[in-house]
Scaffold this active site. Sequence first.
Site: not given
Length: 530
Positions: A138, A214, A235-238
């Site tokens: 990434k 992301s 951090i939230a589902g990335s």
Amino acid sequence: MAEVNWQQLINQKRATREALIPEQWLLPATITSKVTPQSTASAFELLSEAGLLTEREIDITEKYTAVSLTAKIATGELSSYDVATAFCKRAAIVHQLTNSLTEIFFDKALERARWLDEYLSKEGKTVGPLHGLPITLKDMIHVKGQYSTMGFVGHLRHPPADENAVITDMLEAAGAVFYCKTNVPQTLFVCESFNNVFGRTLNPYKLCLSPGGSSSGEAAQLGLCGSIMGVGSDIAGSVRVPAIFTGVYGFRPTVNRLPWSKQAELALKGWQGVQPTLGPMARTAQDLTLFMKTIIQAEPWRYDSTALAIPWHDAPRKDKLTIGVWSQDPQFPVFPPIARTMASAVGRLRAAGHTIKIIEAPPTMKAMKIAMRWFALDQVNLPLKFVQDGAESPIADLDAMDPGKFLDPGYVADLSENISISADIHDYREEWAKIWREAGIDVLLCPASRGSAVPHGEFGPLMYTIPWNLLDFPSSVVPFGKADKTLDSKDGYDSTVVDGAPTGFQLVGWRFQDEQTLMATEVIADTLKA
């Protein structure tokens, strides 16, 4: 000081990237003219139509898992150089079909692969467990000599990284070959794939659909076999949402099981709220385990003070699991493709002898509101500051995860909230602890998303993934099935647009039980493949 012409810098960056693709790997205009965010074309079909890959290159990039490919390289049946060449070429083609790469350094990859072959020939052994394995990264993950713009216009004037991230060093020490970095959305805080520097990444299954975010570029490359193993962040589902949107496996480990240091800056140092973590993305559950085991056995805490000194321990395989099943939150019901394929998976697991326990869960909105209060405490908000520094327009997709949408009117974030938020997280975790104890489950099976991949710009808040970031529970995604316009046709739901998109589900374990969660992921994946 002269005014900066950002559009000129953007054009230069894109031109530099495209110039790094060898001419013989370029797709003809008859193919690239079909590549648009509005197209219903499949990148799989376009790749086949182009006919640029040889049978051997197709074999290398499609036939193997990371586990089996490293075994073939270790025995000399495949050379690191041939493997690297095949993946570089395929990644270049996949990029032209999905706009998924940010940095390209195929020359460095081939040089590294040649050295690995020489080492194996001379020493009679591999460098490490990932010897010769191509790995994509990434864009935020530093590679010495490469840029980490992360899609921020203002970062176009930043110099290349002067050192590797810790994870980069550790993977390289294990034998990995790096060949490219992958695209992300603006701020890396939305489940989308667009930024003003590189543009929009497309879903290989249907170009008009989002690959999620992301870790958008990672998902697109893995989905179309331009990568066999990649490193995302979550951090939230990335990691998890892009995995389900493109039909691959992803794992979000407990925070600090993997090293985070020396990456491109995205948050304040020492931030103790809901924290990000790196996570592997791959094509099989076993490959997720290979990644995690390789890094943790190399003791990341020796190189990164934030990494936890928790040694790897192999979890004994349990062929019969007790699986909790949480089908949906009534406030955010899942769409027909997810409901159907999850029910099918649960039925097959029950038929195979696994014990199924139906779970009633706390509302996901409770977790979302607590998490957003944490995020609101970050008054600096570095990602948004980076957008402002570049004088660029915020993308429309940011609205879906705007903390203000989930907070009470007039809410004011201040540090005194820290104690209150921590208490609320404790209480929320206790709710789940009671569920876990009473049901006696090994793992929880639940949605990773309300639906399969959605049209670009239409993804909403991450209701099914953010609870596990808040609680810091390890969680994986298992791809299973595809959306079907006939089977999923329901009143008020347009099943045509997502027809053929991958579906799947999420598996969640208890905090720090990463090895057990990965074991359960392997068992469940194997059961569903049988």
